[in-house]
Each structure stands twice: as structure tokens, then as C-alpha cells.
Design a protein around this motif. Structure first.
Motif, PDB file in Angstrom:
ATOM      1  N   SER A  53       0.507  -1.210  -0.208  1.00  0.00           N
ATOM      2  CA  SER A  53       0.107  -0.090   0.346  1.00  0.00           C
ATOM      3  C   SER A  53       1.240   1.086   0.198  1.00  0.00           C
ATOM      4  N   GLY A  54       1.989   1.100   0.154  1.00  0.00           N
ATOM      5  CA  GLY A  54       2.921   2.429  -0.242  1.00  0.00           C
ATOM      6  C   GLY A  54       3.336   2.827   1.136  1.00  0.00           C
ATOM      7  N   LEU A  55       3.178   2.483   1.916  1.00  0.00           N
ATOM      8  CA  LEU A  55       3.313   2.982   3.374  1.00  0.00           C
ATOM      9  C   LEU A  55       4.982   2.881   3.802  1.00  0.00           C
ATOM     10  N   VAL A 116      13.450   5.190  -7.565  1.00  0.00           N
ATOM     11  CA  VAL A 116      12.656   5.660  -6.939  1.00  0.00           C
ATOM     12  C   VAL A 116      11.740   4.783  -5.919  1.00  0.00           C
ATOM     13  N   PRO A 117      11.845   4.719  -4.738  1.00  0.00           N
ATOM     14  CA  PRO A 117      11.222   4.354  -3.838  1.00  0.00           C
ATOM     15  C   PRO A 117      10.001   3.647  -4.146  1.00  0.00           C
ATOM     16  N   GLY A 118       9.096   4.424  -4.186  1.00  0.00           N
ATOM     17  CA  GLY A 118       7.251   4.072  -4.533  1.00  0.00           C
ATOM     18  C   GLY A 118       6.320   4.889  -4.713  1.00  0.00           C
ATOM     19  N   LEU A 119       5.486   4.805  -5.120  1.00  0.00           N
ATOM     20  CA  LEU A 119       4.377   5.685  -5.318  1.00  0.00           C
ATOM     21  C   LEU A 119       4.273   6.223  -3.321  1.00  0.00           C
ATOM     22  N   PRO A 120       3.335   7.035  -3.561  1.00  0.00           N
ATOM     23  CA  PRO A 120       2.783   7.587  -2.334  1.00  0.00           C
ATOM     24  C   PRO A 120       1.357   6.866  -1.822  1.00  0.00           C
ATOM     25  N   VAL A 121       1.214   7.168  -0.515  1.00  0.00           N
ATOM     26  CA  VAL A 121       0.509   6.074   0.102  1.00  0.00           C
ATOM     27  C   VAL A 121      -0.876   6.433  -0.879  1.00  0.00           C
ATOM     28  N   HIS A 122      -1.279   7.887  -1.444  1.00  0.00           N
ATOM     29  CA  HIS A 122      -2.239   7.979  -1.941  1.00  0.00           C
ATOM     30  C   HIS A 122      -2.641   8.146  -2.977  1.00  0.00           C
ATOM     31  N   ARG A 123      -0.818   7.991  -3.796  1.00  0.00           N
ATOM     32  CA  ARG A 123      -1.372   7.793  -5.261  1.00  0.00           C
ATOM     33  C   ARG A 123      -2.241   6.122  -5.687  1.00  0.00           C
ATOM     34  N   GLY A 128      -6.428   1.791  -6.925  1.00  0.00           N
ATOM     35  CA  GLY A 128      -7.426   0.586  -6.762  1.00  0.00           C
ATOM     36  C   GLY A 128      -6.673  -0.301  -6.067  1.00  0.00           C
ATOM     37  N   ILE A 129      -6.274   0.705  -4.220  1.00  0.00           N
ATOM     38  CA  ILE A 129      -5.877  -0.339  -4.199  1.00  0.00           C
ATOM     39  C   ILE A 129      -6.181   0.174  -2.722  1.00  0.00           C
ATOM     40  N   SER A 130      -6.941  -0.358  -1.929  1.00  0.00           N
ATOM     41  CA  SER A 130      -7.041  -0.222  -0.627  1.00  0.00           C
ATOM     42  C   SER A 130      -6.871  -0.584   0.856  1.00  0.00           C
ATOM     43  N   HIS A 131      -6.231  -0.567   1.632  1.00  0.00           N
ATOM     44  CA  HIS A 131      -5.378  -0.746   2.529  1.00  0.00           C
ATOM     45  C   HIS A 131      -6.407  -0.979   3.742  1.00  0.00           C
ATOM     46  N   VAL A 132      -6.785  -2.004   4.557  1.00  0.00           N
ATOM     47  CA  VAL A 132      -7.460  -2.259   6.270  1.00  0.00           C
ATOM     48  C   VAL A 132      -6.681  -2.402   6.998  1.00  0.00           C
ATOM     49  N   PRO A 133      -6.112  -1.498   7.723  1.00  0.00           N
ATOM     50  CA  PRO A 133      -4.431  -1.839   8.834  1.00  0.00           C
ATOM     51  C   PRO A 133      -5.120  -2.563   9.770  1.00  0.00           C
ATOM     52  N   ALA A 149     -17.623   9.015   4.520  1.00  0.00           N
ATOM     53  CA  ALA A 149     -17.437  10.058   3.486  1.00  0.00           C
ATOM     54  C   ALA A 149     -15.654  10.322   3.649  1.00  0.00           C
ATOM     55  N   MET A 150     -15.062   9.671   4.371  1.00  0.00           N
ATOM     56  CA  MET A 150     -13.154  10.383   4.587  1.00  0.00           C
ATOM     57  C   MET A 150     -13.224   9.437   3.685  1.00  0.00           C
ATOM     58  N   GLY A 151     -13.893   7.542   3.439  1.00  0.00           N
ATOM     59  CA  GLY A 151     -13.229   6.951   2.493  1.00  0.00           C
ATOM     60  C   GLY A 151     -13.437   6.677   0.992  1.00  0.00           C
ATOM     61  N   ALA A 152     -14.677   8.144   0.601  1.00  0.00           N
ATOM     62  CA  ALA A 152     -14.745   8.156  -0.783  1.00  0.00           C
ATOM     63  C   ALA A 152     -13.713   9.114  -1.512  1.00  0.00           C
ATOM     64  N   TYR A 153     -13.759   9.995  -0.397  1.00  0.00           N
ATOM     65  CA  TYR A 153     -12.417  10.990  -0.754  1.00  0.00           C
ATOM     66  C   TYR A 153     -11.246  10.877  -1.718  1.00  0.00           C
ATOM     67  N   LEU A 154     -10.964   9.915  -1.617  1.00  0.00           N
ATOM     68  CA  LEU A 154     -10.035   9.375  -2.486  1.00  0.00           C
ATOM     69  C   LEU A 154     -10.595   8.763  -4.108  1.00  0.00           C
ATOM     70  N   ASP A 155     -11.168   8.731  -4.133  1.00  0.00           N
ATOM     71  CA  ASP A 155     -12.285   8.402  -5.470  1.00  0.00           C
ATOM     72  C   ASP A 155     -12.315   8.788  -6.499  1.00  0.00           C
TER      73      ASP A 155
END
Ligand code: ATP
Length: 288
Positions: A53-55, A116-123, A128-133, A149-155
Motif C-alpha cells: 500500500s506504499g507505507l 524511486v522507492p515507490g508511489l505515495p499511499v494516496h497515489r 485502486g488499492i485500499s488497505h484496512v490495517p 465519507a472519508m473513504g470516498a474522498y480518494l475515489d
């Protein structure tokens, strides 16, 4: 979209300082699958999800999602030398804002540049990857509705009608969340908070959902509910990578699985074969 697996982790290594938690893991998840990631405490399951997930950046190896490298260096083939990010003439002259410049650099990462180590989490989320920690990181002071609503924010495709359809889908999976819509999330039971964490991840309409120990600490009846819901989420078209201590239940709803031990894959196969495997039974299914 590519013809290959939806997710592919190739020979990835992840370290926390001097502690190497993941030592050369390779795995793949095909579109439409439920894949279980099993193993004892400390085997590297959570670290693997956090890398995807990019963390956490892999020190070696790479993660590919739908044909795009999202973390790590390409393993083969020459990559064009990346221009030094901070020394572009326009930026030195102050004509290009840092933010815009960094964004351009990130697009080059997604196209397969080196170093480059990788894309940041929001990218990664936007792809299309969501992580439920593990441990349901909901926002306790916000209402259930606000958390969703927070979950829809990045769609990126979101519009009001789409968000409402997403909400309907989450409420259909978890009727309790509809009933408790206006309640602060911190007042929910542990099981309800887990449902909320999964529901929030689904609001981003992921193609792949990463679930870290969704059954942890839940009463047996709720454990059964959570696994049934994961099956429904998958039936709805979402691909699932599932980390679980509860190996028997995880394998019942999975197509395939990987067993990790001290940061490496020691066993992989079809879920039925793994459930029958003597090594899995002895180590994770209580020998039953
Ligand atoms: P669990 O189910 O206990 O979370 P896991 O299989 O998910 O186990 P990880 O959490 O990925 O395992 O941990 C893998 C290894 O990395 C362990 O040896 C752990 O002690 C170590 N580790 C995890 N997080 C950190 C950290 N933040 N700093 C240092 N070492 C860590």
C-alpha cells in the motif's frame, strides 16, 4: 488494464532499520481472487501489506499493480536514466513550483523509472488499492457517516450519485452501519468498528482490498459474519488479499494462499491443498 496478474510482488525485501522483516517475497494475485497470506506472529504478513500500500518502501524487489510498477526498482531491462529531480533549470530559476514538479516526477515513477522507492499511499489508493490495517484505524470522534465519507474522498471517479451508490452498497453489506450512521464511531463495538473500517475502504471502490487480520478479537459469531462479508465483497468483483491468523476460516473463503515464515514464502498453493497440508495443519490449524 494488463493481461498479467492484478498484483505482483517480485523478490521484495523490507527492513526496519537493521531488522529485515521481509526477505525476498514473491507473490501474485489474479483479478477476482481471494488470496490468503498466512503465518505465525512476526512472519512478515503485516509488513508485506504495508509495502504493497506504499507505507514502507522495499529495499529490494518491486511491486506491480495492473502492469504498473508502484514500488521498487524494475528487475530487468534498461531503464532510462531519471533526470535529477531537484535540479531542473526551471525550478532552480523559481519558475516551476515544487509541488507541480514533484507531481511530474511521480508520474515518471508510475511509468517505470529507476531509483524511486515507490508511489505515495494516496497515489496507490487512487490506482485502486485500499488497505484496512490491523486494529481498525477509524476516526473515533467522527460519526459513522463521516468515516465512510472519508473513504470516498480518494475515489477519482467520485460524484455525488456514485458516492451514494457506494454508501448503499456498504449499508447493504453492513446494515448495522446504516442504523448507526449518526453515532460517533468510537462508541461502536469492536466488531462494528471492523465493519466500519472495511466499509470505509470499500467507499474508495478499490479493485484490490488488503485486509489485515479482520477477525482479530471478534466474538465467534462476528468472525463468521466478517468472513461471509469478505466472500460477498469478492463476489461483487473486488479482489482480496487477506492476512489472517485464523487459517482454517481464511482458507475456506480463499482461492489460493501463501504461508510465510520469518519473511519468506515457505508454502503456496490452492486453498484446499493448503488446508489439507500436514505442515499447515500442524502449525496453524491446531493439528485438527
Ligand atoms: P503479526 O501478526 O504479529 O503482525 P506479521 O506476520 O504481520 O505478524 P510483521 O508485523 O510484518 O509480522 O513483522 C515482521 C518482523 O518485523 C517481526 O520480526 C517484527 O518484530 C518486525 N517489525 C515489525 N514492525 C517493526 C517496526 N516498526 N520496527 C522494527 N521491527 C519491526
Amino acid at each position: 488494464a494488463s493481461d498479467g496478474p492484478l498484483l505482483e510482488v517480485r523478490d521484495a525485501e523490507v527492513a526496519y532499520g537493521a531488522v529485515t522483516a521481509v526477505r525476498g517475497i514473491s507473490l501474485r494475485v489474479e483479478a477476482g481472487e481471494v488470496v490468503a497470506l498466512l503465518g505465525a506472529n512476526g512472519a512478515g504478513k503485516t509488513t508485506t501489506l504495508r509495502m504493497i500500500s506504499g507505507l514502507l518502501p522495499p529495499a529490494r524487489g518491486a511491486v506491480w499493480f495492473d502492469g504498473t510498477r508502484i514500488a521498487g526498482a524494475p528487475l530487468s531491462g534498461p531503464a532510462p536514466a531519471a533526470p535529477p529531480v531537484r535540479s531542473a533549470p526551471a525550478e532552480r530559476a523559481g519558475r516551476v513550483s515544487r509541488g507541480r514538479h514533484r507531481d511530474a516526477a511521480r508520474q515518471r515513477d508510475a511509468a517505470g523509472q529507476r531509483d524511486v522507492p515507490g508511489l505515495p499511499v494516496h497515489r496507490v489508493t487512487a490506482l485502486g488499492i485500499s488497505h484496512v490495517p490491523e486494529g481498525r484505524r477509524i476516526f473515533p470522534a467522527m460519526t459513522v457517516a463521516e468515516n465512510l465519507a472519508m473513504g470516498a474522498y480518494l475515489d477519482r471517479r467520485r460524484d455525488r450519485a456514485e458516492t451514494l451508490r457506494g454508501l448503499d452498497r456498504v449499508h447493504a453489506l453492513f446494515p448495522r452501519l446504516a442504523e448507526r450512521s449518526r453515532q460517533p464511531a468510537g462508541t461502536l463495538s469492536g466488531g462494528e468498528q471492523q465493519m466500519l473500517a472495511i466499509g470505509r475502504a470499500l467507499m474508495a471502490r478499490p479493485r484490490l482490498i488488503l485486509l489485515d487480520e479482520p477477525s482479530l478479537g471478534l466474538a465467534p459469531l462476528l468472525v463468521a459474519t466478517i468472513f461471509e462479508v469478505i466472500r460477498e465483497i469478492n463476489a461483487g468483483g473486488t479482489t482480496v488479499l487477506l492476512v489472517e491468523q485464523n487459517a482454517a476460516a481464511a482458507l475456506r473463503i480463499s482461492h489460493r494462499g501463501y504461508v510465510l515464515d520469518t519473511g519468506t514464502v515457505v508454502l503456496e498453493g490452492g486453498a484446499d491443498d493448503l488446508a489439507r497440508d500436514a505442515r499447515v495443519r500442524d502449525a496453524y490449524l491446531g493439528g485438527s
